[in-house]
Design a protein around this motif. Structure first.
Motif, mmCIF file in Angstrom:
data_model
loop_
_atom_site.group_PDB
_atom_site.id
_atom_site.type_symbol
_atom_site.label_atom_id
_atom_site.label_comp_id
_atom_site.label_asym_id
_atom_site.label_seq_id
_atom_site.Cartn_x
_atom_site.Cartn_y
_atom_site.Cartn_z
ATOM 1 N N ARG A 103 -0.712 -12.013 -16.550
ATOM 2 C CA ARG A 103 -0.929 -11.211 -17.765
ATOM 3 C C ARG A 103 0.404 -10.707 -18.323
ATOM 4 N NH1 ARG A 103 -5.843 -9.313 -15.119
ATOM 5 N NH2 ARG A 103 -4.780 -7.523 -14.246
ATOM 6 N N ALA A 155 -9.151 -12.106 -1.782
ATOM 7 C CA ALA A 155 -8.699 -12.256 -3.171
ATOM 8 C C ALA A 155 -7.812 -11.117 -3.664
ATOM 9 C CB ALA A 155 -9.880 -12.477 -4.122
ATOM 10 N N THR A 196 -10.688 -7.426 -9.182
ATOM 11 C CA THR A 196 -10.774 -7.913 -7.806
ATOM 12 C C THR A 196 -9.512 -7.646 -7.002
ATOM 13 O OG1 THR A 196 -12.235 -9.661 -8.615
ATOM 14 C CG2 THR A 196 -11.342 -9.918 -6.391
ATOM 15 N N GLU A 197 -8.356 -7.809 -7.609
ATOM 16 C CA GLU A 197 -7.129 -7.665 -6.838
ATOM 17 C C GLU A 197 -6.931 -6.255 -6.290
ATOM 18 O OE1 GLU A 197 -4.344 -11.169 -8.630
ATOM 19 O OE2 GLU A 197 -4.335 -9.261 -9.696
ATOM 20 N N THR A 198 -7.507 -5.265 -6.966
ATOM 21 C CA THR A 198 -7.338 -3.883 -6.508
ATOM 22 C C THR A 198 -8.594 -3.312 -5.855
ATOM 23 O OG1 THR A 198 -5.590 -3.403 -8.099
ATOM 24 C CG2 THR A 198 -6.829 -1.520 -7.292
ATOM 25 N N ALA A 199 -9.765 -3.695 -6.344
ATOM 26 C CA ALA A 199 -11.006 -3.149 -5.769
ATOM 27 C C ALA A 199 -11.688 -4.128 -4.828
ATOM 28 C CB ALA A 199 -11.972 -2.749 -6.882
ATOM 29 N N GLU A 207 -12.824 -2.047 -21.506
ATOM 30 C CA GLU A 207 -12.263 -2.959 -20.497
ATOM 31 C C GLU A 207 -10.828 -2.609 -20.097
ATOM 32 O OE1 GLU A 207 -12.984 -6.504 -22.887
ATOM 33 O OE2 GLU A 207 -14.298 -7.239 -21.303
ATOM 34 N N THR A 208 -10.137 -1.838 -20.914
ATOM 35 C CA THR A 208 -8.766 -1.470 -20.532
ATOM 36 C C THR A 208 -8.762 -0.615 -19.269
ATOM 37 O OG1 THR A 208 -8.601 0.602 -21.797
ATOM 38 C CG2 THR A 208 -8.091 -1.435 -22.967
ATOM 39 N N ARG A 266 -13.201 -11.527 -17.306
ATOM 40 C CA ARG A 266 -12.184 -10.463 -17.378
ATOM 41 C C ARG A 266 -12.448 -9.407 -16.300
ATOM 42 N NH1 ARG A 266 -12.308 -11.265 -23.234
ATOM 43 N NH2 ARG A 266 -13.919 -9.678 -23.482
ATOM 44 N N PRO A 305 -3.893 -9.260 -3.441
ATOM 45 C CA PRO A 305 -2.535 -9.676 -3.084
ATOM 46 C C PRO A 305 -2.201 -9.372 -1.622
ATOM 47 C CG PRO A 305 -2.520 -7.932 -4.769
ATOM 48 C CD PRO A 305 -3.920 -8.361 -4.603
ATOM 49 N N PRO A 313 -8.469 0.911 -9.325
ATOM 50 C CA PRO A 313 -7.755 1.806 -8.413
ATOM 51 C C PRO A 313 -8.618 2.940 -7.862
ATOM 52 C CG PRO A 313 -6.337 1.250 -10.268
ATOM 53 C CD PRO A 313 -7.706 0.685 -10.584
ATOM 54 N N LEU A 314 -9.523 3.493 -8.668
ATOM 55 C CA LEU A 314 -10.394 4.572 -8.169
ATOM 56 C C LEU A 314 -11.422 4.035 -7.172
ATOM 57 C CD1 LEU A 314 -10.992 6.539 -11.505
ATOM 58 C CD2 LEU A 314 -9.845 7.451 -9.468
ATOM 59 N N ALA A 315 -12.094 2.949 -7.543
ATOM 60 C CA ALA A 315 -13.120 2.397 -6.639
ATOM 61 C C ALA A 315 -12.482 1.802 -5.397
ATOM 62 C CB ALA A 315 -13.939 1.337 -7.371
ATOM 63 N N GLU A 367 -11.240 -10.812 -13.009
ATOM 64 C CA GLU A 367 -9.781 -10.977 -13.011
ATOM 65 C C GLU A 367 -9.059 -9.634 -12.980
ATOM 66 O OE1 GLU A 367 -9.631 -15.245 -15.462
ATOM 67 O OE2 GLU A 367 -9.087 -13.366 -16.467
ATOM 68 N N MET A 368 -9.671 -8.621 -13.574
ATOM 69 C CA MET A 368 -8.974 -7.341 -13.681
ATOM 70 C C MET A 368 -9.353 -6.330 -12.613
ATOM 71 S SD MET A 368 -8.178 -6.825 -17.702
ATOM 72 C CE MET A 368 -9.751 -6.952 -18.531
ATOM 73 N N ALA A 414 -8.476 -2.570 -14.818
ATOM 74 C CA ALA A 414 -7.335 -2.708 -13.911
ATOM 75 C C ALA A 414 -6.561 -1.408 -13.773
ATOM 76 C CB ALA A 414 -6.403 -3.820 -14.396
ATOM 77 N N ARG A 415 -6.571 -0.617 -14.840
ATOM 78 C CA ARG A 415 -5.729 0.584 -14.861
ATOM 79 C C ARG A 415 -6.371 1.748 -14.129
ATOM 80 N NH1 ARG A 415 -5.110 1.951 -20.678
ATOM 81 N NH2 ARG A 415 -7.145 2.884 -20.302
ATOM 82 N N GLU A 416 -7.676 1.945 -14.269
ATOM 83 C CA GLU A 416 -8.285 3.161 -13.745
ATOM 84 C C GLU A 416 -9.416 2.887 -12.763
ATOM 85 O OE1 GLU A 416 -9.164 5.871 -17.022
ATOM 86 O OE2 GLU A 416 -7.532 5.003 -18.182
#
Lengths: 469, 469, 469
Positions: free
Chosen positions: C395, C108, B401-404, B361-362, B395, C110, B370-372, B398-399, B365-367
């Motif tokens: 977070r 959803a 949706t904001e980027t993908a 799960e780490t 999780r 930012p 951003p890739l998708a 939450e981790m 948000a980190r990888e």
């Protein structure tokens, strides 16, 4: 005005809060089982008064002095002793005022809750610490400490501690524990076997330590076989004399090995000669965990592994003040590969209990819960050190329960050196667990009657059972 | 008393809960799209009754038996078959009683919700499983299973499954799928192309598998070119005969490579001779993912990658019971470096769909987000395996949706072997997504009308579209 | 109907929401301190109108165009300039319509909040962007942009910006900054010293850059000593001419080194000759961070480190469009080992401020909070880039506060290139912090009077103090 909110750490939605409160009421008064920590057995042996408020709350508490130091306050100003014995601030009232002036730095930290809890429930303080209230609170606590009711044994009883385990080096003679036992006092204070000094080839004075181990046990510790026999002997001594039910192992990583005996013996010989490479020292430590686990199968000691801290991160602080000065920093820690040799050797045995801790929360859901959720011997220790906190405990439950359940965890450990924080820490754990359980009930993931049973298990029964106390 | 709380998994604040309920009502009845899983096509081909409650809920469910085993219960006692065919517990009622006595171990796990959901909604059970209720519930379920209404096809229709995809080895002849198709039954059951056995040089019997692949396709699989042609042929067979719309790849890591053809051919030759080093085997697997992606560009199969499990962690359990016995443990998994060769080769092509899953799960948000969130070909699979749960799904949203966003995800997969858990799992996913959406609306991050649209997308449309079902 | 919910990002429980609103009201109107970002000083120097809505909201915003691209929309269609200067879509209205048609992709995220915030509060738009409203909103914004009240300086004042820092290369002549200063306009716009181009041996044109650095400073930058002197000179120039109070360093990792001067000098010589291996280049970059920190001790510049992005992940996009096109992907980043040399060299000095950022959230609780919670020189930058969001900020606070407190953090940075997003981003940060604080008060972890003080610190005072603005 009380320092503490009666509903602290409970969920904010009123109905869930009410349920959390109800659950908490059912466990709030349970005796404390403190199966792992670093309180000083001398306190209970001699039962002398604690000296002063600064010595109780500031100077020995690395959580507190590291936070003040992070804002530029020198460690000496807080009375932290220097390695060379040179002068440091010695006036407890001056140290206390410094603490009070900077008390805002602890906002929203667990230390703030622990200190406030001790202030209010142990010393009857009802004002927030600040530059203005510093002297008044100092005087109030100092006055308490002069009373017999505030001596260690009285506090032990007032804290409703059913059992507490301290931690001693394998080379310790356990004379404080003997003194407690001989005193006739009814408090249950047991030791824990901590053999890092005679297991870690990189530990200062390793060869001398091994020699001392030989003298203490009348075994020939210059040989691998004699060395293992000495461990067995020493573990038996810790059980018999100190009432030990557990061993504890603080290693840089969670690495385990299960080497052929000849290879282990050869590494041991190199270690005695001080010729181990860093990799060889690490391999030896890893192998010794498996040896310790095998001995546990024989003598029943529960095994605890506390890996993953980079010790003494600042060279200058280490040179000036020595170990345990707030400069131990968690690092990324692997468990899947690291624990495999030990688990393959003994992990299927349900009579063994290996309790694993972590400072790397990413391992909770990814590695530790899946491992503890299948290996009969493996259990998860509670959130540790930097994670012994509201958020840390909540993350632990949220990230382990779905895969490991509740019954592969072992209740709470306070792991503290700060005596007065013990009731506070257990109170935090009980509150957070009840909050978690109330949320489960409110979201249909657990029935209410089950929540009461689990609350009792987490607050009391699981620690007692796992540590065989 | 019903086992299930009607408002389970919804937010606790009443207004947000009401909104979540409203959203859920709008998607609760939608047909199930189950685009990836491990149900047995034989069930639907033969349509024989399921044998007994223990065989339905305990013996084949690794979530269940691993948890009981973690508390010391031997796998044989739960009827888990031994690798050597030796005797294990065969009395389903005894297995069931063991399950019932230990049902508290599943508290707050997803298995508890899945089992309770099946008990209540499929079998009409309204008592909690326990030692006391074990026999009564056993009898009730066994009685149901004897009725035609509980045969696989009837349940399939009752579960409102619009489409389900099973997973078959590239070497499978798909005769169950043919039998389903030939039966005239209207249920849509398709296969998925899973070529691990002929892609992974470390897979047992790799060379023989490649030879079989050659026979099945009439291609010369002793050459690199023939081997690729055989894959193309087999993929076409899976599409035509089994209705496949996707391939699936279970690799130890997410490593991809895009090697020169000559180097790939040389590795293949070594693999056939059994001479690949571990690193070479890994490189070959990595390269084959890119080859599979290229074939997907031609034949339109959606590509799924499921990396990151350390398989068969316990050697003794593997020796005694074989694969898939609950001892597969997630490990830290890199995606940024690992996926780069494949993404550089084909990731910019919007006609390709590569769905990536993770047990780490780490990386959300980190990888992965951003890739998708930038590569047109890459989509995120739903939370998988240990993370197919309330907390895991929350999780994930939450981790990521904001980027993908929502539209680089693909709805829900149940990925299950347990047929009766399918409605339960989709119900959990729909509830969690509606809870997440309701929270977004309540905190001003999404408009209400949009939430209804997204809820429908997540429950139905995205899976159908991504998997081309 | 307003686009924005007045209670957005506040907790959902009504009493906690009311408290969050009360806290927010007390900081909502504070001036904006924007101590780190990438706005263009030319805007404020020339004070020309912004050209059109697409150029303001779509073409330069990598958050926006990467999300549209992830669903298959070519970058050229959004007007993103090609590296070769070839033709791309040039009609802003067409670009705007594409944006509007795909606005649901931002649900959803930012970006959705930032855009809606700018629409409503800057341009008075009160309809949601969609294919239907695209033209109307375009016209409304375009009409605004033609007014003097929407020129950069007027917006700067309307946004209530007390101070903003841009970022310029060490080789920049700062003429826009001079022009601003010479104009007599009262707005405070300062620069930041960003020396990557003359510190990173792998930066394009490194040797030429070093030569230019020599010319600009009249130092002999062919020698190590002259090179360091040139940095000192250039930093002084940035302070004097551009008002710089900080430097900024964007490195692939957080690696630092503290090499003997002779070794550093030798690496520098190799770097000038273009002969550094990847490892040597990395070591040199790492050493230069420690040199920069030493210079900060002399000249008082605050040091910022932004590590952990894998740049230009797609080779084809990089070839076609160049840098900063949404293809920078976070990677796992170590801090404990990486920062040790720098911290051992200068970390105990309370006069130094090193602000560390991360794209790897797993380091918050495990590494960064423990480090910042003890080293006097180290502070934690706010959640950055992909984590500059509601969930990211929550977070951050949840994972750092218990160990690092509030006072080892430095308030908010917007780090933006998008001028109109500045008020939106600071508003999000203020709301999230107030939500976090309200939750702390409601759960008994902070007193209400303290929450008001901390809210003010986080919204205004800490950034001003940390950056010496």
């Amino acid at each position: 005005m009380p320092l503490l909110n009666d509903d602290r750490l409970f969920p904010t939605e009123p109905a869930v809060r009410a349920l959390a409160r109800e659950l908490y009421s059912s466990v709030q008064g349970l005796p404390i089982i403190s199966p792992h920590g670093h309180t000083d057995p001398r306190w209970f042996a001699e039962n002398e008064p604690f000296p002063d408020p600064a010595n109780l709350f500031v100077t020995p508490d690395h959580y507190v002095f590291r936070m003040l130091h992070s804002q530029g306050i020198p460690l000496d100003a807080m009375g932290v002793p220097r390695a060379d014995g040179g002068p440091v601030e010695a006036d407890p009232r001056k140290i206390w005022r410094l603490f009070a002036q900077n008390y805002h730095l602890l906002r929203a930290t667990p230390s703030r809750i622990w200190v406030d809890h001790a202030f209010q429930t142990v010393f009857g303080v009802n004002k927030r610490l600040s530059a203005e209230t510093a002297d008044e609170i100092y005087d109030q606590i100092a006055e308490c400490l002069s009373q017999d009711a505030y001596r260690p044994r009285a506090l032990f009883e007032r804290f409703n501690i059913e059992a507490i385990s301290t931690t001693e080096s394998a080379l310790d003679d356990l004379h404080w524990h003997k003194m407690i036992r001989d005193s006739g006092w009814s408090g249950k204070v047991t030791t824990t076997y901590r053999p890092d000094a005679v297991i870690d080839p990189e530990f200062g004075g390793f060869a001398e330590n091994i020699a001392t181990l030989g003298e203490l046990t009348s075994e020939d510790t210059s040989t691998w076989v004699g060395y293992l026999a000495a461990h067995r002997s020493r573990r038996a001594y810790f059980k018999t004399v100190g009432g030990a039910t557990a061993s504890d192992h603080g290693h840089p990583t969670a690495r385990t090995e299960d080497l052929p005996q000849a290879e282990a013996a050869a590494l041991f010989a190199k270690a005695l000669q001080g010729k181990c490479s860093a990799e060889e020292a690490d391999r030896f430590r890893g192998h010794m965990l498996t040896e310790m686990a095998r001995m546990s199968l024989d003598d029943g000691l529960v095994m605890q592994i506390h890996p993953g801290a980079t010790r003494n991160h600042s060279a200058s602080i280490f040179d000036r003040f020595g170990r345990d000065k707030g400069y131990d920093i968690p690092t990324r820690t692997d468990y899947v590969t690291a624990l495999r040799p030990l688990l393959n050797a003994v992990g299927e045995n349900p009579d063994l209990t290996v309790i694993i801790f972590t400072l790397d929360e990413t391992s909770y859901a990814r590695e530790l819960a899946p491992l503890a959720g299948v290996y009969p011997a493996l259990k998860l220790g509670p959130p540790w050190w930097f994670h012994d906190s509201y958020e840390g405990m909540m993350r632990f439950r949220e990230m382990t329960t779905e895969t490991a359940g509740f019954y592969n965890t072992v209740g709470f450990n306070d792991d503290t050196r700060a005596f007065c924080s013990i009731p506070a820490r257990h109170d935090v754990a009980r509150r957070v667990d009840c909050s978690f359980l109330a949320t489960l009930v409110a979201t249909g993931r657990l029935d209410k009657d089950e929540a009461f049973e689990v609350a009792h298990d987490l607050a009391y029964r699981l620690a007692k059972q796992a540590y065989r106390l």
